[in-house]
Write a protein that holds these residues in place. Structure first.
Motif, PDB file in Angstrom:
ATOM      1  N   ILE A 532       0.871  -1.179   0.000  1.00 11.94           N
ATOM      2  CA  ILE A 532       0.000   0.000   0.000  1.00 11.94           C
ATOM      3  C   ILE A 532       0.904   1.224   0.000  1.00 11.94           C
ATOM      4  O   ILE A 532       1.683   1.428   0.937  1.00 11.94           O
ATOM      5  CB  ILE A 532      -0.925   0.018   1.227  1.00 11.94           C
ATOM      6  CG1 ILE A 532      -1.680  -1.309   1.341  1.00 11.94           C
ATOM      7  CG2 ILE A 532      -1.900   1.182   1.155  1.00 11.94           C
ATOM      8  CD1 ILE A 532      -2.440  -1.453   2.634  1.00 11.94           C
ATOM      9  N   PHE A 533       0.805   2.026  -1.044  1.00  9.02           N
ATOM     10  CA  PHE A 533       1.702   3.151  -1.235  1.00  9.02           C
ATOM     11  C   PHE A 533       0.934   4.468  -1.108  1.00  9.02           C
ATOM     12  O   PHE A 533      -0.299   4.496  -1.196  1.00  9.02           O
ATOM     13  CB  PHE A 533       2.378   3.047  -2.604  1.00  9.02           C
ATOM     14  CG  PHE A 533       3.343   1.892  -2.701  1.00  9.02           C
ATOM     15  CD1 PHE A 533       4.695   2.088  -2.496  1.00  9.02           C
ATOM     16  CD2 PHE A 533       2.896   0.605  -2.963  1.00  9.02           C
ATOM     17  CE1 PHE A 533       5.586   1.028  -2.569  1.00  9.02           C
ATOM     18  CE2 PHE A 533       3.769  -0.462  -3.036  1.00  9.02           C
ATOM     19  CZ  PHE A 533       5.126  -0.250  -2.837  1.00  9.02           C
ATOM     20  N   PRO A 534       1.649   5.570  -0.913  1.00  6.58           N
ATOM     21  CA  PRO A 534       0.971   6.867  -0.754  1.00  6.58           C
ATOM     22  C   PRO A 534       0.195   7.244  -2.007  1.00  6.58           C
ATOM     23  O   PRO A 534       0.557   6.870  -3.124  1.00  6.58           O
ATOM     24  CB  PRO A 534       2.131   7.847  -0.499  1.00  6.58           C
ATOM     25  CG  PRO A 534       3.275   6.995  -0.055  1.00  6.58           C
ATOM     26  CD  PRO A 534       3.111   5.683  -0.743  1.00  6.58           C
ATOM     27  N   ALA A 535      -0.878   7.988  -1.813  1.00  4.89           N
ATOM     28  CA  ALA A 535      -1.644   8.513  -2.941  1.00  4.89           C
ATOM     29  C   ALA A 535      -0.859   9.647  -3.586  1.00  4.89           C
ATOM     30  O   ALA A 535      -0.233  10.453  -2.902  1.00  4.89           O
ATOM     31  CB  ALA A 535      -3.012   9.011  -2.469  1.00  4.89           C
ATOM     32  N   GLU A 536      -0.876   9.680  -4.911  1.00  6.53           N
ATOM     33  CA  GLU A 536      -0.171  10.744  -5.621  1.00  6.53           C
ATOM     34  C   GLU A 536      -0.765  12.103  -5.252  1.00  6.53           C
ATOM     35  O   GLU A 536      -1.975  12.227  -5.093  1.00  6.53           O
ATOM     36  CB  GLU A 536      -0.286  10.524  -7.133  1.00  6.53           C
ATOM     37  CG  GLU A 536       0.424   9.272  -7.628  1.00  6.53           C
ATOM     38  CD  GLU A 536       1.936   9.371  -7.517  1.00  6.53           C
ATOM     39  OE1 GLU A 536       2.426  10.516  -7.375  1.00  6.53           O
ATOM     40  OE2 GLU A 536       2.607   8.346  -7.576  1.00  6.53           O
ATOM     41  N   PRO A 537       0.042  13.171  -5.099  1.00  2.81           N
ATOM     42  CA  PRO A 537       1.495  13.201  -5.265  1.00  2.81           C
ATOM     43  C   PRO A 537       2.258  13.081  -3.951  1.00  2.81           C
ATOM     44  O   PRO A 537       3.410  13.478  -3.878  1.00  2.81           O
ATOM     45  CB  PRO A 537       1.709  14.586  -5.881  1.00  2.81           C
ATOM     46  CG  PRO A 537       0.670  15.423  -5.194  1.00  2.81           C
ATOM     47  CD  PRO A 537      -0.527  14.528  -4.988  1.00  2.81           C
ATOM     48  N   ALA A 538       1.626  12.576  -2.892  1.00  2.00           N
ATOM     49  CA  ALA A 538       2.296  12.474  -1.599  1.00  2.00           C
ATOM     50  C   ALA A 538       3.420  11.448  -1.665  1.00  2.00           C
ATOM     51  O   ALA A 538       3.390  10.520  -2.476  1.00  2.00           O
ATOM     52  CB  ALA A 538       1.291  12.081  -0.515  1.00  2.00           C
ATOM     53  N   ASN A 539       4.413  11.607  -0.793  1.00  2.00           N
ATOM     54  CA  ASN A 539       5.498  10.637  -0.728  1.00  2.00           C
ATOM     55  C   ASN A 539       5.502   9.871   0.590  1.00  2.00           C
ATOM     56  O   ASN A 539       6.453   9.188   0.914  1.00  2.00           O
ATOM     57  CB  ASN A 539       6.856  11.318  -0.959  1.00  2.00           C
ATOM     58  CG  ASN A 539       7.147  12.381   0.088  1.00  2.00           C
ATOM     59  OD1 ASN A 539       6.226  12.859   0.759  1.00  2.00           O
ATOM     60  ND2 ASN A 539       8.399  12.753   0.235  1.00  2.00           N
ATOM     61  N   TYR A 540       4.423  10.022   1.376  1.00  2.00           N
ATOM     62  CA  TYR A 540       4.252   9.189   2.558  1.00  2.00           C
ATOM     63  C   TYR A 540       2.767   9.121   2.900  1.00  2.00           C
ATOM     64  O   TYR A 540       1.970   9.940   2.448  1.00  2.00           O
ATOM     65  CB  TYR A 540       5.063   9.709   3.749  1.00  2.00           C
ATOM     66  CG  TYR A 540       4.615  11.043   4.294  1.00  2.00           C
ATOM     67  CD1 TYR A 540       3.646  11.126   5.294  1.00  2.00           C
ATOM     68  CD2 TYR A 540       5.159  12.226   3.811  1.00  2.00           C
ATOM     69  CE1 TYR A 540       3.233  12.343   5.790  1.00  2.00           C
ATOM     70  CE2 TYR A 540       4.755  13.453   4.298  1.00  2.00           C
ATOM     71  CZ  TYR A 540       3.792  13.509   5.292  1.00  2.00           C
ATOM     72  OH  TYR A 540       3.379  14.719   5.777  1.00  2.00           O
TER      73      TYR A 540
END
Length: 636
Positions: A532-540
Motif C-alpha cells: 500500500i503506497f501513498p496517494a499521488e502526489p504524496a510521498n508518505y
C-alpha cells in the motif's frame, strides 16, 4: 584513437545523465507538495448538470469554512440485488469497533450485536464489546423508556414486515464516521442486541443504521445536538454496480433536482406525493389517488424492490408487456415466485433504454422524475441477457418504493423543509470520488462522567516491528502485508485484479495505491504480498490513514466473498519514508562534483582530438580515380 575517445566521452555523458536523473528524483521525492484533497462530486448523465457540480462540491467540502455545520460523508457498500441492501461502516466505542450497518430509512434505531447476545447470527464483524470501550455507558432506566427485568437499563424492540425482529438494551458511546467525514465523533444512543430473529439473524451485515424519524434515530440525535443540518442524502449505484455514497447533513441541491412534498405528520415514514405514472409517454389509466394510500407513497432504502397496489401494478405490468411484446417471456430465477421476465435484450445495460420504455413518475406539483430501465428491472440470475420486472403487487394500499427505483439517483431527504429531492446522476462515480481528506483525526468528545480520551492503541506488527510503530516523527512510506489464498479458480490473473479492487474498498484507499509485489504458489495455494503506497502526489502515508489501515489488518477486518475460497492474513509491516540524511546529501554533492569534473575534461579532450583528426585527413575529390592497390581481387 579519436573514435575511442568519442565512445568514452559518450559513455561518461550517459552515466552523468543517469546519475543526475536519479539524484533529482530522490530530491524531488523529499520535497513534494502535500496530498491534493479531492472533493466529493457528482457526475451526471445529464450534461446540463456539469455546470452545477462545482457548487455542490464546494458546499460539501467547505461547509466548515462557511460557518455552517459539517457533513458526515460515508461510502456505501454491497450490491442491492445480491445482498438486498446497502451498508455503511460506523465505528463505535474507544478504541473504535467497526460495523457494517444496513442503511435503512424505515428504521428509527441503530443497533449492533452485543457480546452478551444469546441469539445472534454469524455476521461480518465481531460483536460489540461494551467492556472494551472506555467511553461506553448504559442508558439507565427512566420513565421515558421500557426497562429490563432488573429495572436498571433501557431496552428496545423492533419487528419488521418480513417477521424478523431485534431486541436488546440501549447504550451510549462515541460514534465515528470514518476518515472521509468532516464530522467529529459524537456520543449517540444505540441498541446492543441480545436477540435477533429471521433475516436479521441470517444476514451478513452486522446490524441496522436507522435514519427514520424518531427519538433514537441517528439523524435525530445528531440534529438535536446541532452538529449537522436536518437533511441527508443517499445515492445508490446502478445495475451490476455495488455501493454508492451517503451524506449526513445539508448539501446545496443542484437546480436540476426535482422535489416532492413530504408530510411528516401523515406517516412516520418518508413519503412523497406521487400523482401518476407514465409509460412510454402514456399515462396509466388509474383512478385518482391510486398512489395516495394509507401512508402515501413511501421511500424505504431498506427495501429492495417496489410495490404498487394491485390495480396500479396490473396497469404498469400491461404497459411494459405491450411495449416489449417482441421479447420472449421466460420463467423467473426462483420457481417460488411468478416473476415477469424477458430474454433477448442483451447483456449491455447501456442499451436497455433502446429496448424497454421510459417511465416517468409525476408528482402532485407537476414535476417529473425519469426512471430508466435499471430503475424497474433486475437482471435474471440464471439466464444471460434476461431481465425481470422489479415492481410487484402490494396487498395493502400503500405504494412502497425500494432501492431499485432510485438506482443512479441522488435522493436528498430535506427534512427541515419537508421535501424529498431526486436527481439522476452516476452514483458509482460519486462513490469513487469520495476520498480521504488527509487531515488529522478530529479530537473526540469526552464522556461527561469519565475522564477518558478516545485513543487508537499502539499496534504490534507480527513481523516484529516495535510496538509504537507510528510515533510523531515516523512517516510511513508504504505498508506491506502477506495473504494466503486457497482457491480452485485457475485464472489467477483475474482473481488478483478483482482482489486489488476489493482490498482497496476494504481498506478505503484508492486502487492505484494497492500494488502486487510478489506471488508464490504451491498447487492451489498462493502466498501473495501486497503493498500500500501513498496517494499521488504524496510521498508518505499520513499517520491517521496508516493507523486505520494497520488496525484493519491487525484485526483481520478484510472481508472477501466466498468465491475466493479460504484466505488468511499472515503478517504486515509498515516501512518508513525514504529520506536522505545530511551526510547522504553531502556525499551526493561530492559524488556529483567528482564525476562531473573528469567527464567535462574528457569531453573537451575528445572534441579536440576529433577536430585535429579531421584537419589531418586528406579527402579525395569526388570522381577521382582509385588506385588499383585499393581494389581487392575476387575470391573464386
Amino acid at each position: 584513437m579519436a573514435r575511442t575517445w568519442l565512445h568514452l566521452t559518450s559513455s561518461f555523458l550517459i552515466v552523468c545523465c543517469v546519475i543526475g536523473f536519479l539524484i533529482s528524483t530522490v530530491v524531488a521525492e523529499n520535497h513534494q507538495r502535500p496530498p491534493t484533497v479531492l472533493p466529493l462530486s457528482l457526475s451526471s448523465r445529464n450534461h446540463s448538470l456539469h455546470r452545477h457540480v462545482d457548487n455542490l462540491r464546494r458546499r460539501l467540502f467547505q461547509s466548515k469554512l462557511s460557518g455552517s455545520t459539517p457533513n458526515a460523508r460515508l461510502r456505501l457498500y454491497d450490491d442491492l440485488l445480491s445482498n438486498g441492501y446497502h451498508t455503511a461502516r460506523l465505528r463505535i466505542g474507544s478504541p473504535p469497533q467497526e460495523f457494517a450497518l444496513i442503511v435503512d430509512t424505515g428504521s428509527t434505531v441503530t443497533y449492533v450485536p452485543c457480546s452478551s447476545c444469546s441469539h445472534c447470527g454469524n455476521h461480518q464483524d465481531s460483536r460489540f464489546q461494551p467492556e472494551m470501550s472506555s467511553t461506553y455507558q448504559p442508558v439507565k432506566c427512566n420513565p421515558s423508556c421500557n426497562c429490563d427485568d432488573e429495572q436498571k437499563q433501557c431496552t428496545y424492540h423492533r419487528r419488521y414486515a418480513e417477521m424478523s425482529s431485534s431486541s436488546g438494551v440501549l447504550g451510549e458511546d462515541l460514534v465515528s464516521f470514518g476518515n472521509e467525514s468532516e464530522l467529529m465523533p459524537q456520543r449517540a444512543v444505540f441498541g446492543c442486541e441480545n436477540v435477533e430473529t429471521g433475516d436479521l439473524y441470517n444476514q451478513r451485515a452486522d446490524g441496522i443504521m436507522g435514519l427514520g424519524r424518531g427519538r433514537l434515530s441517528i439523524m435525530d440525535q445528531l440534529v438535536d445536538k446541532g452538529v449537522i443540518g436536518d437533511s441527508f442524502s443517499l445515492c445508490y449505484g446502478g445495475m451490476d454496480v455495488d455501493g454508492g455514497a451517503m451524506v449526513l447533513g445539508k448539501i446545496a441541491p443542484p437546480p436540476d433536482m426535482v422535489f416532492s412534498h413530504s408530510d411528516p405528520f401523515r406517516s412516520p415514514y418518508y413519503n412523497i406525493e406521487m400523482k401518476e405514472i407514465h409509460v412510454a409517454g402514456k399515462r396509466l389509466e388509474l383512478p385518482d389517488g391510486a398512489f395516495d394510500g394509507r401512508h402515501g407513497t413511501v421511500l424505504d432504502s431498506g427495501t429492495t424492490y417496489a410495490y404498487f397496489r394491485r390495480d396500479a401494478f396490473a396497469a404498469f405490468r400491461d404497459a411494459i408487456l405491450s411495449a416489449v411484446h417482441f421479447l420472449k417471456r421466460i420463467p423467473g430465477p426462483d420457481p417460488n415466485y411468478n416473476d415477469i421476465c424477458f430474454t433477448g435484450a442483451g447483456r449491455d445495460v447501456s442499451q436497455l433504454p433502446k429496448i424497454f420504455p421510459q417511465v416517468e413518475m409525476v408528482f402532485n406539483n407537476g414535476k417529473k422524475l425519469l426512471l430508466s430501465p435499471e430503475n424497474y428491472l433486475f437482471r435474471h440470475s440464471k439466464a444471460s441477457g434476461a431481465y425481470c420486472l422489479g415492481i410487484f403487487p402490494n396487498s395493502e394500499s400503500t405504494t412502497l418504493l425500494g432501492g431499485i427505483v432510485v438506482r443512479n439517483t441522488l435522493v436528498t431527504y430535506d427534512r427541515s423543509n419537508d421535501r424529498i429531492g431526486f436527481l439522476n446522476t452516476n452514483c458509482s462515480e460519486l462513490r469513487r470520488r469520495v476520498q480521504f481528506s488527509g487531515a488529522p483525526a478530529p479530537t473526540p468528545l469526552v464522556s461527561p462522567s469519565k475522564d477518558t480520551k478516545m485513543e487508537i492503541p499502539s499496534v504490534l506488527s507480527p513481523s516484529g516491528s516495535p510496538s509504537n510503530v507510528l510515533p510523531g516523527s515516523f512517516h510511513v512510506g508504504f505498508i506491506t502485508f502477506d495473504m494466503s489464498i486457497s482457491t480452485t479458480d485457475s485464472n489467477l490473473k483475474s482473481i488478483l485484479k478483482e482482489l486489488t479492487e476489493l482490498i482497496s474498498e476494504e481498506l478505503e484507499v484508492d486502487n492505484s495505491q494497492i500494488r502486487l509485489l510478489n506471488v508464490t504458489s504451491q498447487e492451489k495455494d498462493y502466498l501473495v504480498r501486497w503493498g500500500i503506497f501513498p496517494a499521488e502526489p504524496a510521498n508518505y502515508i499520513s499517520n491517521t490513514i496508516a493507523r486505520s489501515i494497520i488496525l484493519r489488518l491487525r484485526d483481520h477486518r478484510i472481508q472477501l466473498p466466498e468465491r475466493f475460497g479460504n484466505y488468511k492474513l499472515m503478517e504486515w509491516n509498515a516501512k518508513p519514508q525514504r529520506k536522505l540524511t545530511s551526510w547522504q546529501h553531502r556525499f551526493l554533492i561530492m559524488l556529483v562534483g567528482s564525476v562531473t569534473t573528469p567527464i567535462l575534461s574528457l569531453s573537451a579532450i575528445g572534441i579536440w582530438l576529433v577536430h585535429r583528426q579531421r584537419q589531418q585527413t586528406a579527402y579525395e575529390p569526388v570522381g577521382a580515380s582509385i588506385p588499383e592497390r585499393y581494389l581487392q581481387p575476387l575470391q573464386s
